[in-house]
Design an enzyme around this catalytic site. Sequence first.
Site, PDB file in Angstrom:
ATOM      1  CG  ASN A  20      -1.859   1.125   1.263  1.00  0.00           C
ATOM      2  OD1 ASN A  20      -1.448   2.249   0.980  1.00  0.00           O
ATOM      3  ND2 ASN A  20      -3.105   0.896   1.602  1.00  0.00           N
TER       4      ASN A  20
ATOM      5  CB  THR B 210      -9.714   1.481   7.080  1.00  0.00           C
ATOM      6  OG1 THR B 210      -9.142   2.153   5.968  1.00  0.00           O
ATOM      7  CG2 THR B 210     -11.104   1.022   6.749  1.00  0.00           C
TER       8      THR B 210
ATOM      9  CG  HIS C  45      -5.825  -1.919   9.623  1.00  0.00           C
ATOM     10  ND1 HIS C  45      -6.220  -0.865   8.846  1.00  0.00           N
ATOM     11  CD2 HIS C  45      -5.566  -1.414  10.823  1.00  0.00           C
ATOM     12  CE1 HIS C  45      -6.216   0.228   9.561  1.00  0.00           C
ATOM     13  NE2 HIS C  45      -5.827  -0.075  10.772  1.00  0.00           N
TER      14      HIS C  45
ATOM     15  CD  GLU D 203      -7.363  -6.237   2.732  1.00  0.00           C
ATOM     16  OE1 GLU D 203      -7.531  -6.002   1.506  1.00  0.00           O
ATOM     17  OE2 GLU D 203      -6.565  -5.604   3.444  1.00  0.00           O
TER      18      GLU D 203
ATOM     19  CG  HIS E 241      -8.125   4.150   0.960  1.00  0.00           C
ATOM     20  ND1 HIS E 241      -8.295   3.896   2.308  1.00  0.00           N
ATOM     21  CD2 HIS E 241      -9.344   4.552   0.509  1.00  0.00           C
ATOM     22  CE1 HIS E 241      -9.555   4.118   2.637  1.00  0.00           C
ATOM     23  NE2 HIS E 241     -10.210   4.536   1.569  1.00  0.00           N
TER      24      HIS E 241
ATOM     25  CG  HIS F 268       1.241   5.883   4.743  1.00  0.00           C
ATOM     26  ND1 HIS F 268       0.524   6.831   5.434  1.00  0.00           N
ATOM     27  CD2 HIS F 268       0.677   4.696   5.037  1.00  0.00           C
ATOM     28  CE1 HIS F 268      -0.426   6.231   6.114  1.00  0.00           C
ATOM     29  NE2 HIS F 268      -0.359   4.935   5.903  1.00  0.00           N
TER      30      HIS F 268
ATOM     31  CD  GLU G 218      -6.962  -0.276   0.844  1.00  0.00           C
ATOM     32  OE1 GLU G 218      -7.025   0.791   1.478  1.00  0.00           O
ATOM     33  OE2 GLU G 218      -6.169  -1.173   1.117  1.00  0.00           O
TER      34      GLU G 218
ATOM     35  NE  ARG H 243      -7.419  11.322   5.723  1.00  0.00           N
ATOM     36  CZ  ARG H 243      -7.869  10.659   6.778  1.00  0.00           C
ATOM     37  NH1 ARG H 243      -7.110   9.762   7.370  1.00  0.00           N
ATOM     38  NH2 ARG H 243      -9.053  10.901   7.280  1.00  0.00           N
TER      39      ARG H 243
ATOM     40  NE  ARG I 269      -9.364   8.795   4.136  1.00  0.00           N
ATOM     41  CZ  ARG I 269      -9.806   8.045   5.145  1.00  0.00           C
ATOM     42  NH1 ARG I 269      -9.229   6.888   5.415  1.00  0.00           N
ATOM     43  NH2 ARG I 269     -10.790   8.452   5.904  1.00  0.00           N
TER      44      ARG I 269
HETATM   45  N1  PXP Z   1      -5.986  -3.154   3.833  1.00  0.00           N
HETATM   46  C1  PXP Z   1      -6.956  -2.208   3.855  1.00  0.00           C
HETATM   47  C2  PXP Z   1      -8.313  -2.582   3.321  1.00  0.00           C
HETATM   48  C3  PXP Z   1      -6.705  -0.917   4.344  1.00  0.00           C
HETATM   49  O1  PXP Z   1      -7.692   0.008   4.356  1.00  0.00           O
HETATM   50  C4  PXP Z   1      -5.404  -0.598   4.785  1.00  0.00           C
HETATM   51  C5  PXP Z   1      -5.096   0.797   5.259  1.00  0.00           C
HETATM   52  O2  PXP Z   1      -5.214   1.679   4.195  1.00  0.00           O
HETATM   53  C6  PXP Z   1      -4.420  -1.598   4.726  1.00  0.00           C
HETATM   54  C7  PXP Z   1      -4.745  -2.874   4.268  1.00  0.00           C
HETATM   55  C8  PXP Z   1      -2.998  -1.350   5.135  1.00  0.00           C
HETATM   56  O3  PXP Z   1      -2.926  -1.050   6.493  1.00  0.00           O
HETATM   57  P1  PXP Z   1      -1.562  -0.587   7.136  1.00  0.00           P
HETATM   58  O4  PXP Z   1      -1.205   0.738   6.531  1.00  0.00           O
HETATM   59  O5  PXP Z   1      -1.861  -0.510   8.595  1.00  0.00           O
HETATM   60  O6  PXP Z   1      -0.525  -1.633   6.791  1.00  0.00           O
END
Ligand code: PXP
Length: 260
Positions: free
Chosen positions: A6, A100, A213, A150, A42, A9, A69, A48, A44
Amino acid sequence: MKLGVNIDHIAVLREARKIADPNPLDALSIVKRAGGDQITIHLREDRRHIQDIDAINIIKHSPLPVNLECALASEIIDIVCELRPHRVTLVPEKREEVTTEGGLNILGEQSILKATIKRLQEKEIEVSLFIDPTLENVEKSKALSVEWIEFHTGKYANVYAMLFGNLSNTHHTIPELELSRKELAKILEEELTTLRILSSDAMKLKLKVAAGHGLNYQNVEAIAKIETIEELNIGQSIIARSIFSGLEQAILDMKGLFIR
Ligand code: PXP
């Protein structure tokens, strides 16, 4: 076990200055080179981090499948239907949350879910539902005819952090804070057992299973050992490490922990 990286960030850092760097697009080839299997972003509603132009370019140029996402908001779904990523993971979204916080309320949002899933599948986009790990959620997801689920691993990650330190890795309210180490260890084991049983149940129902997550270099191994989970989506911990080690090494380090 596949790894979805992901990259939101990277855009968080860019948006802190609202300039051009760092560009999440530059991560794509690095993720592939390091053995990542999927790009996860994601989009959003509050934009952001990932912006529409990021999503457009990432989907256009990614050498790996893109898992986008998003919330059940019609404005976003309209965009996503145009963009046609490989997969869409539907997630709940609240403006004030830092990330999330939980899975979808499948029962409460059944009709909007049904309509949204239909729209996405008509565009030949695979659909995944981000759910808390309960049997009811698995069965309801199956009834909605999605390809993927998921599991939200937030509770596992929180309890792990409370048990083994590093509370900075968690941000949720923690009702269990007063629990003893023995009680926490029991909850952690129960969470793992639940994830193990439910992912096997889901597989029997012909659902593909992802999880994510709060997963990081400390807590990922036990989850990675669950053979019926096909894929982990991980963001924060990989991007955090990449500041010091570089993105390629951070991904290699994470994949190195996926040992079955
Ligand atoms: N999976 C989903 C569906 C999420 O919303 C997120 C956070 O955006 C993640 C995985 C990744 O989470 P983390 O950044 O805590 O690794």
